[in-house]
Design an enzyme around this catalytic site. Structure first.
Site, PDB file in Angstrom:
ATOM      1  N   TYR A   1       0.835  -1.201   0.000  1.00 20.21           N
ATOM      2  CA  TYR A   1       0.000   0.000   0.000  1.00 20.21           C
ATOM      3  C   TYR A   1       0.876   1.259   0.000  1.00 20.21           C
ATOM      4  CZ  TYR A   1      -3.579   3.327   1.599  1.00 20.21           C
ATOM      5  OH  TYR A   1      -4.434   4.398   1.724  1.00 20.21           O
TER       6      TYR A   1
ATOM      7  N   LYS B   1       1.254   4.235  -2.860  1.00 23.72           N
ATOM      8  CA  LYS B   1       0.943   5.630  -2.547  1.00 23.72           C
ATOM      9  C   LYS B   1       2.145   6.546  -2.784  1.00 23.72           C
ATOM     10  CE  LYS B   1      -3.391   5.218  -1.357  1.00 23.72           C
ATOM     11  NZ  LYS B   1      -4.466   5.932  -2.058  1.00 23.72           N
TER      12      LYS B   1
END
Length: 252
Positions: A156, A160
């Site tokens: 994740y 990002k």
């Protein structure tokens, strides 16, 4: 904070619009006079979020990792309204909380496909009408975890961080064509996703709030109003930057 922005006549496309954050940004845009295309893989969720009839809303189910579906979404927006002023890349998936050495290739690829490649595909097709019009904004909803690491959130966080870099790249490549691009990095926000993880708001605050210098978690409104500011004329000299709305989390 309430931002005084006038988006009358503007067309805003928001991915991940069935979720709390996407819908919060959509409501802020509608309140500022914009026309909004709600994009999400969850067609049922879109209908539930925006059940009211409103000629300023367009609901478009889409898998942002599928280039043909993305192309059809942009074509539908242009067919309906003839312009595209703002793209908000908000669609995201959170992979299982595992160490990177234990994470499956499937989950790693899923995070990159949806969170990063999906944002690039949406941007690629949205940039065409923006460049032709000589105006536009690509706003990537990144995360505090794009700047700092957290255990079990490697895929994740990597995706990002890529969104932050993607915003910079778009800004550098297309500033001379009138297109701005910024990323907005929230801290932990009290959304249904957080509530599902911790059970309820009180538990989430107890577990997380002490990590933030401001002593609280974010609210959807905190992020939606900053997104609205970045779309406004007041932010016209801002491009290629990451704006952190994280309660001081990354300052520690």
């Amino acid at each position: 904070m309430t931002v005084n922005a006038d988006l009358s006549g503007h067309v805003v496309v928001i991915t991940g619009a069935a979720g709390d954050l996407g819908w919060g940004i959509a409501q802020a845009c509608l309140g500022a006079g914009a026309r909004v295309a709600l994009v999400d893989l969850d067609a049922e969720g879109l209908a539930q979020r925006s059940g009211q009839d409103d000629e300023r809303l367009l609901r478009l189910p889409c898998d942002v990792a599928d280039s043909e579906q993305v192309r059809r979404v942009i074509d539908a927006v242009l067919a309906r309204w003839g312009r595209l002023d703002v793209l908000v890349n908000n669609a995201a998936v959170v992979t299982p909380g595992e160490k990177l050495g234990d994470l499956s290739l499937e989950h790693w690829q899923q995070a990159l496909d949806i969170n990063l490649t999906g944002a690039w595909l949406m941007s690629k097709f949205a940039l065409g009408p923006m460049r032709r019009a000589g105006r536009g904004l690509v706003l990537n909803i990144a995360s505090q975890l794009g700047s700092v690491a957290a255990p079990g959130r490697g895929a994740y966080g990597t995706s990002k961080a890529g969104l932050i870099a993607l915003a910079r790249a778009i800004a550098v490549d297309h500033a001379d064509e009138g297109v701005r691009s910024v990323s907005l990095s929230p801290g932990a926000v009290l959304t249904s996703r957080v509530l599902r993880r911790y059970g309820d708001a009180e538990t989430a605050r107890h577990m997380l709030a002490s990590r933030y210098p401001v002593g609280r978690l974010g609210e959807v409104e905190d992020i939606a109003q900053m997104a609205l500011f970045l779309m406004s004329k007041s932010a016209s000299f801002m491009t290629g930057v990451d704006v952190r709305v994280d309660g001081g989390y990354t300052a520690i």
